[in-house]
Enzyme design. Structure first.
Site, PDB file in Angstrom:
ATOM      1  N   GLY A  22     -14.087  -4.315  35.562  1.00  0.00           N
ATOM      2  CA  GLY A  22     -15.342  -3.576  35.704  1.00  0.00           C
ATOM      3  C   GLY A  22     -16.525  -4.410  35.304  1.00  0.00           C
ATOM      4  O   GLY A  22     -16.394  -5.509  34.755  1.00  0.00           O
ATOM      5  N   ARG A 136     -24.487   5.482  19.121  1.00  0.00           N
ATOM      6  CA  ARG A 136     -25.712   5.475  19.925  1.00  0.00           C
ATOM      7  C   ARG A 136     -25.501   5.322  21.424  1.00  0.00           C
ATOM      8  O   ARG A 136     -26.462   5.098  22.164  1.00  0.00           O
ATOM      9  CB  ARG A 136     -26.689   4.396  19.427  1.00  0.00           C
ATOM     10  CG  ARG A 136     -27.152   4.633  17.993  1.00  0.00           C
ATOM     11  CD  ARG A 136     -28.482   3.986  17.720  1.00  0.00           C
ATOM     12  NE  ARG A 136     -28.452   2.544  17.906  1.00  0.00           N
ATOM     13  CZ  ARG A 136     -29.539   1.788  17.952  1.00  0.00           C
ATOM     14  NH1 ARG A 136     -30.721   2.344  17.834  1.00  0.00           N
ATOM     15  NH2 ARG A 136     -29.435   0.492  18.108  1.00  0.00           N
ATOM     16  N   ASN A 142     -17.514   5.985  28.197  1.00  0.00           N
ATOM     17  CA  ASN A 142     -17.074   5.237  27.014  1.00  0.00           C
ATOM     18  C   ASN A 142     -15.876   5.875  26.336  1.00  0.00           C
ATOM     19  O   ASN A 142     -15.513   5.483  25.220  1.00  0.00           O
ATOM     20  CB  ASN A 142     -18.228   5.097  26.010  1.00  0.00           C
ATOM     21  CG  ASN A 142     -19.197   3.997  26.410  1.00  0.00           C
ATOM     22  OD1 ASN A 142     -18.853   3.097  27.173  1.00  0.00           O
ATOM     23  ND2 ASN A 142     -20.419   4.062  25.919  1.00  0.00           N
TER      24      ASN A 142
END
Length: 476
Positions: A22, A136, A142
């Site tokens: 990726g 953050r 993710n």
């Protein structure tokens, strides 16, 4: 907009390149095979054109943070980090699947799976917070999955310590999952903004889209920012999503940070309460205890022990010889005939010489013994008092009344700690978890509602309150 081509994979000693996995804004991810030990790994390599001193610092921070946190079962494992021969920093990581971040848009997660993923990923975030670290960049892409189906949180690339977050510029934030105060540059990240991102991420996994994304309409960055800072998320159009879960997520995405769950741990417990209401087994909280590493640290009790010098006697056994104190002098009788005869020996014999203790020293030892006993009794009393203060408090003044057709139950705070919660049970129904000292129940005229309140501390419950029953009288 055309996607860029992946960069050239670097030549890494001890690794064989396989294929591209990726690409991102700052790095490419390649599949390599490690030669020893033999295994497939994911290698994240910085792009040469973006390698600046600031980016290098970010990359180094990510490597250090993930190495410190990756023992957590829901945080991606980092094996090593280095710089390739062409000057590009890289991370060698556990090979995981990006299935969750790829399939949720076409196949939103079932409620049980979403709750389980939410608890585990939130546990990873809570663990990071306890280490003083903000992620953050919490978002669906993710969240990866290990070969054993366990969700893990990845990409701490723009993470910052809790103390630095107020002065560190947010770089590369993901707009659809960023809190309003972050988008308005009021802060670059707080625990409250992480709660918002977790709520938005879990919402996305259930809805198949980000919370402020409108199907068939403009969803540009500016449009999304406008909606996030001004509007409310669209309702979850799924009949299998319980109202309680939607309330938890909407609270997490409140415009005002103070209206959200006060910590990620509180968010986790509310998700667990939804699991209980649905009759699902609670997904365990994966947060390390504060004292888990004491076994590897210096034993605090050991610091109070008398340190001696180890010696070996002629038989080969070890014995501890007390190190004499420099502040005390022990008076021994001279090696004389009197001393030896008092020990039952004759002159010239090899019998050991016994010290003759002065009366004053003997009295001092006795006085010390009495003092030690007194201190022990005092310490025991203090320990009893301390242990009594750690007992789980109980609600004693539960009351109820009818107000505008709603039955309102209230009580006083019996002395909760910041992470304690109330479990409010209505009849035989599973309890609701909250921090407020007020609980409202909509009841039909003539109905009687009975409630009990119990304090939960670290997964353990105290004594329940006495049941309080209130009847809503029929309308005149």
């Amino acid at each position: 907009m055309a996607r860029r081509l992946p960069s050239q994979p670097p030549n890494l000693p001890g690794f064989s390149y396989v294929r591209v996995l990726g690409s991102g804004g700052f790095a490419d991810v390649f599949l390599y095979e490690q030669n020893l030990p033999r295994r497939q790994v994911a290698v994240k390599v910085m792009l040469a054109e973006v390698v600046t001193s600031q980016v290098k610092q970010m990359f180094q921070a990510e490597a250090n943070l993930m190495a410190q946190l990756s023992t957590h079962p829901s945080i991606l494992t980092v094996y090593q980090a280095s710089v390739s021969a062409d000057g590009r920093p890289y991370l060698v990581m556990e090979l995981c699947s990006a299935a969750i971040g790829q399939r949720y848009r076409t196949h939103p997660l079932a409620v049980p799976e979403a709750l389980s993923v939410g608890v585990r990923i939130a546990s990873a975030v809570e663990t990071a917070h306890r280490a003083g670290v903000l992620h953050r960049d919490i978002k669906p892409s993710n969240i990866l999955t290990t070969a054993y189906g366990h969700p893990v949180l990845s990409d701490f690339g723009i993470a910052a310590t809790l103390g630095e977050a107020e002065v560190t510029e947010a770089i590369g934030l993901s707009i659809p999952w960023s809190a309003p105060e972050v988008l308005l540059d009021e802060t670059s990240g707080t625990i409250a903004s992480e709660v918002w991102a977790l709520g938005a991420t879990l919402y996305s996994l259930l809805a198949g889209r980000s919370p402020f994304e409108l199907p068939g309409k403009e969803n540009t960055s500016s449009e999304l920012i406008q909606r996030i800072t001004k509007g409310r998320p669209q309702p979850l159009d799924r009949p299998d999503v319980p109202a309680r879960l939607e309330q938890v997520l909407l609270r997490a995405m409140s415009k005002k940070p103070a209206a959200r769950q006060r910590s990620v741990l509180e968010f986790i417990r509310e998700l667990q309460s939804v699991e209980t209401e649905l009759g699902l087994p609670q997904t365990p909280i994966e947060v390390a205890m504060d004292d888990w590493a004491l076994a590897t640290a210096d034993d605090p009790e050991d610091r109070t022990r008398i340190k001696g010098v180890m010696s070996v006697d002629p038989s080969g056994s070890r014995r501890r010889r007390r190190r004499p104190s420099t502040s005390q002098t022990v008076t021994r009788a001279p090696t004389s005939t009197v001393a030896r005869e008092s020990a039952g020996s004759t002159p010239g014999s090899s019998a050991p010489v016994r010290p003759r203790w002065s009366r004053a020293l003997t009295l001092s030892i006795a006085a010390c013994a009495v003092l030690v006993v007194a201190l022990a009794i005092t310490a025991a009393f203090v320990l009893v008092k301390v242990s009594s203060n750690t007992e789980i408090p109980a609600v004693r003044d539960l009351s109820g009344r009818v107000s505008d057709g709603t039955i309102v139950f209230t009580w006083s705070d019996p002395g909760l700690q910041p992470t304690d919660t109330y479990q409010v049970a209505v009849g035989d129904q599973p309890p609701s978890v909250q921090h407020a000292t007020e609980f409202r129940v909509d009841a039909k005229p003539g109905a009687t509602v009975c409630v009990t309140v119990t304090v939960n501390r670290d997964g353990k419950t105290g004594d329940p309150s006495a049941p309080k029953c209130v009847e809503r009288a029929d309308a005149p």
